[in-house]
Every structure is written in C-alpha cells, then in structure tokens.
Design a protein around this motif. Structure first.
Motif, PDB file in Angstrom:
ATOM      1  N   TYR A 162       2.544   3.556  -8.027  1.00 52.53           N
ATOM      2  CA  TYR A 162       3.087   2.951  -9.242  1.00 52.53           C
ATOM      3  C   TYR A 162       3.596   1.549  -8.965  1.00 52.53           C
ATOM      4  CZ  TYR A 162       3.018   7.564 -11.537  1.00 52.53           C
ATOM      5  OH  TYR A 162       2.652   8.762 -12.084  1.00 52.53           O
ATOM      6  N   LEU A 170       0.548  -0.657  -8.949  1.00 52.12           N
ATOM      7  CA  LEU A 170       0.047  -0.846 -10.314  1.00 52.12           C
ATOM      8  C   LEU A 170       0.912  -1.838 -11.088  1.00 52.12           C
ATOM      9  CD1 LEU A 170      -0.930   2.769 -11.494  1.00 52.12           C
ATOM     10  CD2 LEU A 170      -2.477   0.881 -10.921  1.00 52.12           C
ATOM     11  N   ASN A 171       2.217  -1.685 -10.988  1.00 45.79           N
ATOM     12  CA  ASN A 171       3.129  -2.569 -11.726  1.00 45.79           C
ATOM     13  C   ASN A 171       3.137  -3.986 -11.148  1.00 45.79           C
ATOM     14  OD1 ASN A 171       4.274  -0.914 -13.858  1.00 45.79           O
ATOM     15  ND2 ASN A 171       5.113   0.317 -12.201  1.00 45.79           N
ATOM     16  N   ILE A 192      -0.666  -5.385 -12.084  1.00 43.38           N
ATOM     17  CA  ILE A 192      -0.969  -5.391 -13.522  1.00 43.38           C
ATOM     18  C   ILE A 192       0.370  -5.333 -14.250  1.00 43.38           C
ATOM     19  CG2 ILE A 192      -2.201  -4.279 -15.416  1.00 43.38           C
ATOM     20  CD1 ILE A 192      -3.942  -2.892 -13.280  1.00 43.38           C
ATOM     21  N   LYS A 219      -4.833  -0.596 -18.795  1.00 42.71           N
ATOM     22  CA  LYS A 219      -5.433  -0.819 -17.474  1.00 42.71           C
ATOM     23  C   LYS A 219      -4.774   0.055 -16.410  1.00 42.71           C
ATOM     24  CE  LYS A 219      -6.911  -5.613 -18.070  1.00 42.71           C
ATOM     25  NZ  LYS A 219      -6.685  -7.011 -17.624  1.00 42.71           N
ATOM     26  N   ARG A 220      -3.449   0.115 -16.409  1.00 34.73           N
ATOM     27  CA  ARG A 220      -2.739   0.953 -15.424  1.00 34.73           C
ATOM     28  C   ARG A 220      -3.084   2.420 -15.623  1.00 34.73           C
ATOM     29  NH1 ARG A 220       1.590  -2.795 -16.424  1.00 34.73           N
ATOM     30  NH2 ARG A 220       2.718  -1.288 -17.682  1.00 34.73           N
ATOM     31  N   ASP A 239      -5.024   4.631 -12.897  1.00 37.21           N
ATOM     32  CA  ASP A 239      -4.319   5.817 -12.408  1.00 37.21           C
ATOM     33  C   ASP A 239      -5.184   7.063 -12.548  1.00 37.21           C
ATOM     34  OD1 ASP A 239      -1.755   7.152 -11.522  1.00 37.21           O
ATOM     35  OD2 ASP A 239      -2.083   8.163 -13.437  1.00 37.21           O
ATOM     36  N   PHE A 253       3.726   4.302 -18.478  1.00 38.55           N
ATOM     37  CA  PHE A 253       3.526   2.905 -18.119  1.00 38.55           C
ATOM     38  C   PHE A 253       3.938   1.941 -19.230  1.00 38.55           C
ATOM     39  CE2 PHE A 253      -0.029   4.696 -15.333  1.00 38.55           C
ATOM     40  CZ  PHE A 253       0.800   4.777 -14.223  1.00 38.55           C
TER      41      PHE A 253
END
Length: 122
Positions: A27, A30-31, A34, A44-45, A49, A106
């Motif tokens: 995570y 991802l953060n 994006i 997108k996340r 995922d 998200f």
C-alpha cells in the motif's frame, strides 16, 4: 468442532507475517507512485492491487497454508494440484468482494489506516 486451535494459530501466523507486513509495503508503494484521491488514481491503485497483488497473495497464502496444515514439506505436485483446482475460483470470489472494498479503501481511508481497514474487512 466449531473451533480449531491449530487452524487459528496457522491463520494468525500467516496474517501477522504475510498480510500485515506485505500490505504495509504494498500500500505504501501504491500510494507513493500513484498519489491522489481522485477517481483515476483510486481506480489505478485498485486495478494494480487486484491484478497483481491479489493473485500473487492468494497463490502464496494457499501454498503456505497447505504446507502448514500438513506439518511438513508437502511437495510441489500437491501444491500445484491444489492451485489448479481452487485458485481461479478463489481469485474470482476475491474480486467480487475486494474490488469494491479496495476502491473505498484507496479513495476514502487515510493511507496510515488502509492496512487496518483491509484487515477489518478480511
């Protein structure tokens, strides 16, 4: 029996080692790469995922659980048979539940609470 202590220990071990640590770093990445809470970054996340992490995680979880249940190295063939039999249905069921959950996670949940949110849903 309605409660099996050995099963609880196995799931607790995998949850602590595999899920907690793995999701924290996943995570975070991802953060980091994006960013934003708009529709497109959240989508997108969620797609990354569920297209990358979910199948890899499910495969790893099912394999390790089988290994822990048998109490010894079960052999590659037994694990392959289990994955061939159950993986695709498990991934599809996962998507049914987790695509909407992760979209909310998200999009709404602050990053520092996203692993906690996922664990609460799981």
């Amino acid at each position: 029996h309605w409660f099996e202590i050995n099963r609880t220990i196995r799931f607790s071990f995998l949850g602590t080692v595999l899920i907690g640590g793995g999701l924290h770093y996943w995570y975070g990445a991802l953060n980091k790469y994006i960013s934003g809470n708009g529709y497109l970054p959240v989508l997108k996340r969620t797609i990354l995922d569920q297209a990358i992490m979910a199948p890899c995680f499910i495969t790893t979880f099912m394999s390790l659980l089988l290994l822990l249940e048998k109490g010894h190295f079960t052999g590659v063939e037994l694990i392959k048979a289990k994955l061939n039999k159950d993986l695709w249905d498990t991934v599809k069921t996962n998507w049914f539940v987790w695509i909407p959950v992760q979209f909310v996670n998200f999009g709404v949940v602050p990053p520092q609470y996203q692993v906690l949110f996922s664990n609460m849903v799981g």
